[in-house]
Design a protein around this motif. Structure first.
Motif, short mmCIF file in Angstrom:
data_model
loop_
_atom_site.label_atom_id
_atom_site.label_comp_id
_atom_site.label_asym_id
_atom_site.label_seq_id
_atom_site.Cartn_x
_atom_site.Cartn_y
_atom_site.Cartn_z
N PHE A 110 9.71 12.04 -12.68
CA PHE A 110 9.56 10.82 -13.48
C PHE A 110 10.32 9.66 -12.87
CE2 PHE A 110 11.24 7.98 -16.78
CZ PHE A 110 10.04 7.49 -17.29
N THR A 111 11.60 9.89 -12.52
CA THR A 111 12.42 8.83 -11.94
C THR A 111 11.84 8.37 -10.60
OG1 THR A 111 14.41 9.66 -13.03
CG2 THR A 111 14.73 8.22 -11.13
N ALA A 112 11.36 9.33 -9.80
CA ALA A 112 10.79 8.98 -8.49
C ALA A 112 9.53 8.12 -8.65
CB ALA A 112 10.45 10.25 -7.72
N LYS A 113 8.65 8.49 -9.58
CA LYS A 113 7.43 7.71 -9.79
C LYS A 113 7.75 6.33 -10.37
CE LYS A 113 4.09 11.49 -10.41
NZ LYS A 113 4.11 11.69 -8.98
N LEU A 114 8.74 6.28 -11.25
CA LEU A 114 9.15 5.00 -11.80
C LEU A 114 9.65 4.08 -10.69
CD1 LEU A 114 9.35 3.68 -14.61
CD2 LEU A 114 11.75 4.37 -14.66
N PHE A 115 10.42 4.66 -9.75
CA PHE A 115 10.92 3.86 -8.63
C PHE A 115 9.76 3.36 -7.76
CE2 PHE A 115 12.27 3.48 -4.20
CZ PHE A 115 13.23 2.49 -4.34
N LEU A 116 8.76 4.22 -7.53
CA LEU A 116 7.61 3.80 -6.72
C LEU A 116 6.85 2.66 -7.40
CD1 LEU A 116 6.27 7.26 -5.51
CD2 LEU A 116 7.37 5.50 -4.10
N ILE A 117 6.79 2.67 -8.72
CA ILE A 117 6.15 1.57 -9.46
C ILE A 117 6.94 0.28 -9.25
CG2 ILE A 117 5.60 0.69 -11.76
CD1 ILE A 117 4.99 3.63 -12.54
N GLY A 118 8.28 0.39 -9.31
CA GLY A 118 9.12 -0.78 -9.04
C GLY A 118 8.97 -1.26 -7.61
N PHE A 119 8.85 -0.33 -6.67
CA PHE A 119 8.63 -0.64 -5.26
C PHE A 119 7.33 -1.43 -5.11
CE2 PHE A 119 7.66 1.76 -0.97
CZ PHE A 119 7.53 0.55 -0.31
N PHE A 120 6.27 -0.98 -5.78
CA PHE A 120 5.00 -1.70 -5.71
C PHE A 120 5.13 -3.10 -6.32
CE2 PHE A 120 1.08 -3.06 -7.86
CZ PHE A 120 0.25 -3.20 -6.75
N ALA A 121 5.82 -3.21 -7.44
CA ALA A 121 5.99 -4.52 -8.09
C ALA A 121 6.71 -5.49 -7.16
CB ALA A 121 6.76 -4.37 -9.40
N ALA A 122 7.75 -5.01 -6.46
CA ALA A 122 8.50 -5.86 -5.53
C ALA A 122 7.62 -6.30 -4.36
CB ALA A 122 9.73 -5.12 -5.02
N SER A 123 6.85 -5.37 -3.81
CA SER A 123 6.02 -5.69 -2.64
C SER A 123 4.84 -6.58 -3.00
CB SER A 123 5.51 -4.38 -2.00
OG SER A 123 6.58 -3.59 -1.54
N PHE A 124 4.15 -6.25 -4.10
CA PHE A 124 2.96 -7.03 -4.46
C PHE A 124 3.32 -8.42 -4.96
CE2 PHE A 124 -0.87 -7.96 -7.10
CZ PHE A 124 -1.80 -7.93 -6.07
N SER A 125 4.49 -8.55 -5.61
CA SER A 125 4.92 -9.90 -6.03
C SER A 125 5.18 -10.77 -4.81
CB SER A 125 6.16 -9.82 -6.91
OG SER A 125 7.28 -9.30 -6.21
N SER A 126 5.72 -10.19 -3.73
CA SER A 126 5.92 -10.96 -2.50
C SER A 126 4.58 -11.37 -1.91
CB SER A 126 6.71 -10.13 -1.49
OG SER A 126 8.04 -9.93 -1.93
N LEU A 127 3.62 -10.45 -1.93
CA LEU A 127 2.29 -10.76 -1.39
C LEU A 127 1.65 -11.92 -2.16
CD1 LEU A 127 -0.43 -8.18 -0.37
CD2 LEU A 127 -1.04 -10.12 -1.80
N VAL A 128 1.62 -11.83 -3.47
CA VAL A 128 1.01 -12.87 -4.29
C VAL A 128 1.73 -14.20 -4.09
CG1 VAL A 128 0.58 -13.65 -6.66
CG2 VAL A 128 0.06 -11.29 -6.00
N GLY A 129 3.08 -14.16 -4.06
CA GLY A 129 3.85 -15.38 -3.90
C GLY A 129 3.56 -16.09 -2.59
N VAL A 130 3.46 -15.32 -1.52
CA VAL A 130 3.16 -15.92 -0.21
C VAL A 130 1.72 -16.44 -0.19
CG1 VAL A 130 2.77 -15.39 2.22
CG2 VAL A 130 4.87 -14.64 1.11
N TRP A 131 0.77 -15.65 -0.69
CA TRP A 131 -0.63 -16.09 -0.70
C TRP A 131 -0.76 -17.44 -1.43
CZ3 TRP A 131 -0.18 -12.05 2.00
CH2 TRP A 131 -1.23 -11.30 2.49
N ALA A 156 0.81 -1.22 0.00
CA ALA A 156 0.00 0.00 0.00
C ALA A 156 0.84 1.27 0.00
CB ALA A 156 -0.92 -0.01 1.23
N LEU A 157 2.03 1.22 0.61
CA LEU A 157 2.85 2.43 0.73
C LEU A 157 3.14 3.11 -0.61
CD1 LEU A 157 5.33 1.27 3.53
CD2 LEU A 157 3.75 3.21 3.66
N PRO A 158 3.63 2.40 -1.62
CA PRO A 158 3.89 3.08 -2.89
C PRO A 158 2.63 3.58 -3.58
CG PRO A 158 4.20 0.71 -3.14
CD PRO A 158 4.04 0.98 -1.68
N LEU A 159 1.50 2.88 -3.38
CA LEU A 159 0.25 3.33 -3.98
C LEU A 159 -0.20 4.65 -3.37
CD1 LEU A 159 -1.73 -0.04 -4.23
CD2 LEU A 159 -0.59 1.21 -6.08
#
Length: 437
Positions: free
Chosen positions: A289-310, A120-123
């Motif tokens: 632009f770079t900051a928002k791109l990083f936040l998108i990568g941050f979300f991808a890293a966090s949500f992939s962990s969530l889905v993988g654990v679920w 949720a943090l990057p969103l």
């Protein structure tokens, strides 16, 4: 499919056909590596880079090699024996069943809240005028629940690989953007321990990408349809590609920490919020632009962990419940369990779906309340003991008659597993010492 990947003369009559390693079938390794690298791991890597520059780069590389050895051992057990890891643990004595039962229930409760908050943090940062953080967290938890509930492993794998590709490209782009000093980075490959760096070093070696999800690797290769030794070479190729990718990812985060934070003496907040601090630093230095791109990568890293654990830990739990039921019924379900996973039956089972619900709804209470003190202690103790438990039991299982002789661990595997067990044990002791008793 089998003939396309067969080595001429590799299989005698009655022996399994040997599949050649191929990029087409990559997947389970990427899933387990992505699941193991969450926001907390990224922040710990950034902190190591911010405090010691490139000096601990060698530790990140060593950690990658240890994860390759651990995941290979898990996969080798599943393919060589036709039994799941939980079945192997059960053969070591009833104490493993008791430990896992306590661990998986307590860990899932706390991790569910942490994973939802991290996603949720990057969103919230990307959409500052949107809902409160806890509502974003609930939305990500429900999204993970719905995705895992209605899809099977094949779809989960494809989506995870997209998320991995996204976070990999973003983090490597940012690492290149900060203009790393190549001479300093290569010097960091020499093993050096600066004053006060021991715990950071052990954390890089043993922490990044190392959780209960490593035990799920065998279940994911079975879900992929790899159920016997004919897939051994493919499994090893899949595992190495995945953790080399993770190694590049971790090195990129270390570079970002060294270049952006070490020279400027900038500190980060612990946990996932530290990545929001980094997003602000990137915006000040390189623009929105770079900051928002990083936040998108941050979300991808966090949500992939969530889905993988679920998905992955729910497979573990479903196997756990199935084995308890088999014991009560005085039947042996070992022979059919691997095939059941390959057919997707576990993903439709009541225990699987029950654990997905357990990961999603009870942890939502922690989004409003402070985590109970006793639960925090229990979670910390059990979590600290899991990785040395995994390394030690793999050594036990893969060096005894439980494993066919030709697939038992050799000197290299035993050395790496033993070293990792010691490293994880030291981390365990330190983590228990730092708990708020």
């Amino acid at each position: 499919m089998a003939t396309e990947h067969t080595e001429p003369g590799a299989a005698d009559e009655g022996a399994p056909v040997v599949r050649k390693p191929t990029w087409r079938y990559l997947g389970p390794g990427i899933v387990v590596a992505a699941t193991g690298v969450g926001a907390g791991d990224l922040v710990s890597t950034l902190l190591a880079g911010s405090k010691f520059g490139y000096t601990l780069l060698w530790a990140a590389v060593l950690g990658c090699l240890i994860k390759i050895a651990l995941a290979e051992a898990v996969g080798r057990w599943h393919l060589a024996t036709g039994r799941t890891l939980l079945d192997g643990w059960r053969s070591l004595g009833p104490w493993t069943t008791v430990y896992f039962a306590i661990y998986v229930v307590t860990w899932g409760f706390i991790y569910g809240a942490a994973a939802m908050t991290s996603s949720a943090l990057p969103l919230q940062a990307l959409f500052p005028g949107g809902p409160d953080l806890k509502y974003w967290a609930i939305a990500t938890g429900l999204a993970g629940l719905g995705f895992v509930w209605f899809n099977r492993y094949a779809v989960v794998e494809k989506v995870m690989m997209v998320l991995v590709g996204l976070m990999f490209v973003v983090v490597v782009f940012v690492a290149i953007r900060v203009s790393p000093h190549l001479g300093d980075s290569f010097a960091g490959l020499l093993p050096v321990l600066p004053d006060g760096s021991l715990l950071y070093t052990l954390g890089l070696v043993g922490g990044v990408g190392g959780t209960i999800t490593m035990a799920a690797y065998g279940y994911w290769i079975n879900a992929k349809g790899w159920t016997d030794t004919s897939w051994m070479r493919m499994m090893r190729f899949d595992n190495r590609v995945a953790y080399v990718t993770t190694g590049i990812f971790v090195v990129a985060m270390l570079i970002i920490g060294a270049e952006l934070l070490h020279a400027s003496n900038v500190s980060l907040t612990e946990g996932g919020r530290g990545l929001l601090d980094l997003g602000n630093i990137l915006e000040n230095r390189f623009g929105g632009f770079t900051a928002k791109l990083f936040l998108i990568g941050f979300f991808a890293a966090s949500f992939s962990s969530l889905v993988g654990v679920w998905h992955g830990v729910s497979l573990l739990f479903a196997d756990f419940v199935g084995r308890i039921q088999a014991v009560r019924a005085r039947t042996d379900s070992a022979a059919g369990s691997v095939d059941a996973i390959a057919r997707g039956e576990q993903e439709r089972s009541l225990p699987f779906r029950g654990y997905v619900l357990w990961l999603t709804f009870p942890p939502m209470t922690l989004l409003w309340l402070d985590e109970p003190f006793g639960l925090v202690i229990a979670y910390g103790v059990l979590g600290a003991f899991f990785m040395p438990f995994l390394a030690a039991t793999l050594l036990w299982l893969l060096n005894t008659s439980r494993t066919p002789r030709e697939w038992r661990s050799g000197p290299l595997s035993n050395t790496v597993l033993s070293v990792s067990a010691v490293i994880f044990l030291v981390l365990c002791v330190e983590q228990v010492r730092e708990l708020p008793w």
